[in-house]
Design a protein around this motif. Sequence first.
Motif, PDB file in Angstrom:
ATOM      1  N   VAL A  23     -26.844   2.564  -0.723  1.00 51.67           N
ATOM      2  CA  VAL A  23     -25.531   3.093  -1.061  1.00 51.67           C
ATOM      3  C   VAL A  23     -25.009   2.441  -2.328  1.00 51.67           C
ATOM      4  O   VAL A  23     -25.494   1.386  -2.757  1.00 51.67           O
ATOM      5  CB  VAL A  23     -24.502   2.889   0.080  1.00 51.67           C
ATOM      6  N   GLN A  24     -24.017   3.095  -2.898  1.00 50.00           N
ATOM      7  CA  GLN A  24     -23.269   2.515  -4.004  1.00 50.00           C
ATOM      8  C   GLN A  24     -21.804   2.527  -3.588  1.00 50.00           C
ATOM      9  O   GLN A  24     -21.318   3.528  -3.052  1.00 50.00           O
ATOM     10  CB  GLN A  24     -23.437   3.308  -5.288  1.00 50.00           C
ATOM     11  N   GLU A  25     -21.138   1.416  -3.808  1.00 48.19           N
ATOM     12  CA  GLU A  25     -19.717   1.306  -3.496  1.00 48.19           C
ATOM     13  C   GLU A  25     -18.955   1.055  -4.785  1.00 48.19           C
ATOM     14  O   GLU A  25     -19.368   0.250  -5.615  1.00 48.19           O
ATOM     15  CB  GLU A  25     -19.474   0.153  -2.519  1.00 48.19           C
ATOM     16  N   ARG A  26     -17.845   1.754  -4.906  1.00 45.59           N
ATOM     17  CA  ARG A  26     -16.924   1.526  -6.020  1.00 45.59           C
ATOM     18  C   ARG A  26     -15.549   1.342  -5.426  1.00 45.59           C
ATOM     19  O   ARG A  26     -15.121   2.146  -4.597  1.00 45.59           O
ATOM     20  CB  ARG A  26     -16.917   2.703  -6.983  1.00 45.59           C
ATOM     21  N   GLY A  27     -14.881   0.284  -5.818  1.00 46.09           N
ATOM     22  CA  GLY A  27     -13.576   0.015  -5.244  1.00 46.09           C
ATOM     23  C   GLY A  27     -12.736  -0.873  -6.125  1.00 46.09           C
ATOM     24  O   GLY A  27     -13.143  -1.278  -7.213  1.00 46.09           O
ATOM     25  N   CYS A  28     -11.546  -1.183  -5.625  1.00 42.80           N
ATOM     26  CA  CYS A  28     -10.622  -2.035  -6.363  1.00 42.80           C
ATOM     27  C   CYS A  28      -9.656  -2.676  -5.377  1.00 42.80           C
ATOM     28  O   CYS A  28      -9.541  -2.254  -4.225  1.00 42.80           O
ATOM     29  CB  CYS A  28      -9.864  -1.244  -7.420  1.00 42.80           C
ATOM     30  N   GLY A  29      -8.968  -3.677  -5.854  1.00 43.40           N
ATOM     31  CA  GLY A  29      -7.972  -4.343  -5.043  1.00 43.40           C
ATOM     32  C   GLY A  29      -6.630  -3.645  -5.133  1.00 43.40           C
ATOM     33  O   GLY A  29      -6.317  -3.012  -6.136  1.00 43.40           O
ATOM     34  N   ILE A  30      -5.855  -3.775  -4.073  1.00 45.24           N
ATOM     35  CA  ILE A  30      -4.457  -3.363  -4.060  1.00 45.24           C
ATOM     36  C   ILE A  30      -3.678  -4.672  -4.014  1.00 45.24           C
ATOM     37  O   ILE A  30      -3.861  -5.476  -3.093  1.00 45.24           O
ATOM     38  CB  ILE A  30      -4.134  -2.502  -2.822  1.00 45.24           C
ATOM     39  N   TYR A  31      -2.849  -4.880  -5.019  1.00 46.45           N
ATOM     40  CA  TYR A  31      -2.201  -6.178  -5.200  1.00 46.45           C
ATOM     41  C   TYR A  31      -0.710  -6.111  -4.879  1.00 46.45           C
ATOM     42  O   TYR A  31      -0.060  -5.097  -5.112  1.00 46.45           O
ATOM     43  CB  TYR A  31      -2.383  -6.657  -6.645  1.00 46.45           C
ATOM     44  N   GLY A  32      -0.180  -7.224  -4.368  1.00 43.85           N
ATOM     45  CA  GLY A  32       1.248  -7.355  -4.112  1.00 43.85           C
ATOM     46  C   GLY A  32       1.978  -7.772  -5.375  1.00 43.85           C
ATOM     47  O   GLY A  32       1.369  -8.019  -6.423  1.00 43.85           O
ATOM     48  N   GLY A  33       3.282  -7.888  -5.270  1.00 48.06           N
ATOM     49  CA  GLY A  33       4.132  -8.221  -6.415  1.00 48.06           C
ATOM     50  C   GLY A  33       3.817  -9.546  -7.067  1.00 48.06           C
ATOM     51  O   GLY A  33       4.003  -9.714  -8.270  1.00 48.06           O
ATOM     52  N   SER A  34       3.322 -10.498  -6.300  1.00 49.21           N
ATOM     53  CA  SER A  34       2.984 -11.800  -6.888  1.00 49.21           C
ATOM     54  C   SER A  34       1.490 -11.934  -7.181  1.00 49.21           C
ATOM     55  O   SER A  34       0.989 -13.031  -7.380  1.00 49.21           O
ATOM     56  CB  SER A  34       3.463 -12.930  -5.968  1.00 49.21           C
ATOM     57  N   GLY A  35       0.781 -10.802  -7.176  1.00 53.50           N
ATOM     58  CA  GLY A  35      -0.630 -10.809  -7.551  1.00 53.50           C
ATOM     59  C   GLY A  35      -1.609 -11.024  -6.421  1.00 53.50           C
ATOM     60  O   GLY A  35      -2.815 -11.035  -6.640  1.00 53.50           O
ATOM     61  N   GLU A  36      -1.120 -11.192  -5.189  1.00 54.89           N
ATOM     62  CA  GLU A  36      -2.027 -11.410  -4.062  1.00 54.89           C
ATOM     63  C   GLU A  36      -2.706 -10.097  -3.666  1.00 54.89           C
ATOM     64  O   GLU A  36      -2.141  -9.021  -3.808  1.00 54.89           O
ATOM     65  CB  GLU A  36      -1.288 -12.018  -2.863  1.00 54.89           C
ATOM     66  N   VAL A  37      -3.933 -10.225  -3.188  1.00 54.41           N
ATOM     67  CA  VAL A  37      -4.689  -9.059  -2.739  1.00 54.41           C
ATOM     68  C   VAL A  37      -4.176  -8.656  -1.369  1.00 54.41           C
ATOM     69  O   VAL A  37      -4.237  -9.444  -0.426  1.00 54.41           O
ATOM     70  CB  VAL A  37      -6.207  -9.351  -2.679  1.00 54.41           C
ATOM     71  N   LEU A  38      -3.661  -7.438  -1.267  1.00 53.39           N
ATOM     72  CA  LEU A  38      -3.187  -6.924   0.016  1.00 53.39           C
ATOM     73  C   LEU A  38      -4.315  -6.243   0.773  1.00 53.39           C
ATOM     74  O   LEU A  38      -4.517  -6.494   1.956  1.00 53.39           O
ATOM     75  CB  LEU A  38      -2.035  -5.936  -0.192  1.00 53.39           C
ATOM     76  N   GLU A  39      -5.040  -5.367   0.089  1.00 44.50           N
ATOM     77  CA  GLU A  39      -6.151  -4.627   0.683  1.00 44.50           C
ATOM     78  C   GLU A  39      -7.097  -4.201  -0.426  1.00 44.50           C
ATOM     79  O   GLU A  39      -6.828  -4.401  -1.606  1.00 44.50           O
ATOM     80  CB  GLU A  39      -5.645  -3.384   1.430  1.00 44.50           C
ATOM     81  N   LEU A  40      -8.200  -3.592  -0.008  1.00 43.01           N
ATOM     82  CA  LEU A  40      -9.162  -2.986  -0.926  1.00 43.01           C
ATOM     83  C   LEU A  40      -9.212  -1.505  -0.615  1.00 43.01           C
ATOM     84  O   LEU A  40      -8.992  -1.098   0.528  1.00 43.01           O
ATOM     85  CB  LEU A  40     -10.560  -3.567  -0.714  1.00 43.01           C
ATOM     86  N   GLU A  41      -9.527  -0.711  -1.617  1.00 37.23           N
ATOM     87  CA  GLU A  41      -9.776   0.707  -1.362  1.00 37.23           C
ATOM     88  C   GLU A  41     -10.912   1.146  -2.257  1.00 37.23           C
ATOM     89  O   GLU A  41     -11.154   0.581  -3.313  1.00 37.23           O
ATOM     90  CB  GLU A  41      -8.525   1.556  -1.586  1.00 37.23           C
ATOM     91  N   GLY A  42     -11.646   2.151  -1.768  1.00 35.16           N
ATOM     92  CA  GLY A  42     -12.767   2.620  -2.551  1.00 35.16           C
ATOM     93  C   GLY A  42     -13.554   3.693  -1.857  1.00 35.16           C
ATOM     94  O   GLY A  42     -13.086   4.309  -0.901  1.00 35.16           O
ATOM     95  N   VAL A  43     -14.760   3.875  -2.358  1.00 38.58           N
ATOM     96  CA  VAL A  43     -15.655   4.906  -1.839  1.00 38.58           C
ATOM     97  C   VAL A  43     -17.067   4.335  -1.741  1.00 38.58           C
ATOM     98  O   VAL A  43     -17.482   3.535  -2.590  1.00 38.58           O
ATOM     99  CB  VAL A  43     -15.616   6.163  -2.753  1.00 38.58           C
ATOM    100  N   VAL A  44     -17.770   4.710  -0.679  1.00 36.08           N
ATOM    101  CA  VAL A  44     -19.164   4.337  -0.488  1.00 36.08           C
ATOM    102  C   VAL A  44     -19.952   5.641  -0.388  1.00 36.08           C
ATOM    103  O   VAL A  44     -19.591   6.521   0.390  1.00 36.08           O
ATOM    104  CB  VAL A  44     -19.368   3.514   0.815  1.00 36.08           C
ATOM    105  N   MET A  45     -20.984   5.771  -1.209  1.00 33.99           N
ATOM    106  CA  MET A  45     -21.785   7.003  -1.215  1.00 33.99           C
ATOM    107  C   MET A  45     -23.265   6.679  -1.236  1.00 33.99           C
ATOM    108  O   MET A  45     -23.669   5.598  -1.693  1.00 33.99           O
ATOM    109  CB  MET A  45     -21.411   7.875  -2.396  1.00 33.99           C
ATOM    110  N   ALA A  46     -24.068   7.598  -0.688  1.00 35.05           N
ATOM    111  CA  ALA A  46     -25.525   7.417  -0.697  1.00 35.05           C
ATOM    112  C   ALA A  46     -26.019   7.442  -2.138  1.00 35.05           C
ATOM    113  O   ALA A  46     -25.503   8.178  -2.970  1.00 35.05           O
ATOM    114  CB  ALA A  46     -26.194   8.506   0.129  1.00 35.05           C
ATOM    115  N   ARG A  47     -27.035   6.623  -2.395  1.00 39.16           N
ATOM    116  CA  ARG A  47     -27.658   6.623  -3.739  1.00 39.16           C
ATOM    117  C   ARG A  47     -28.822   7.562  -3.746  1.00 39.16           C
ATOM    118  O   ARG A  47     -29.477   7.815  -2.801  1.00 39.16           O
ATOM    119  CB  ARG A  47     -28.155   5.240  -4.101  1.00 39.16           C
TER     120      ARG A  47
END
Length: 125
Positions: free
Chosen positions: A101-125
Amino acid sequence: MRSLPISPLDLGNLLDDLPLMIYRCRNDPHWSMAYVSAGCLELTGYSATQLLGSRRLSYNSLIHPADRHHVWQAVQRGLQEGRPFSIDYRLLCADGRERAVQERGCGIYGGSGEVLELEGVVMAR
C-alpha cells in the motif's frame, strides 16, 4: 459542458465505493481510528467497525511487523517538519495475504501547534 454539484451524500457514496481507505486517527502507537471509510473492507478485509477506536483490532497490527518502525518514523518526521507524509509499506489482510500500500497523510494541528489527529488515505499499490 456544465457539471452537477456533488452533494455530501454523493461524495460519501463515491468515497465508500473506491478501493482505498480514507481515515482520521490519533497519533498513537496503535493509530487509533476515529474515522475509516467503507473502502477499508476491500483494502484490508476488515470492516470499518472492526478498525474504529482500536477496540478489538488496531491498525498498527495490520502493518507488516518489518514495516512498523519505518511507518512510525516517517509519520513522526513529517509531523515534526510540518509537512504531509507519503509512505509505502505492507498490510497483513484478513485473509492472511500481504498487500503493498501507499499512504498519504498529514497532521491536524491545534492552535498552539500540537498534533490533534492525522488524516489521510491508504491505497493499494
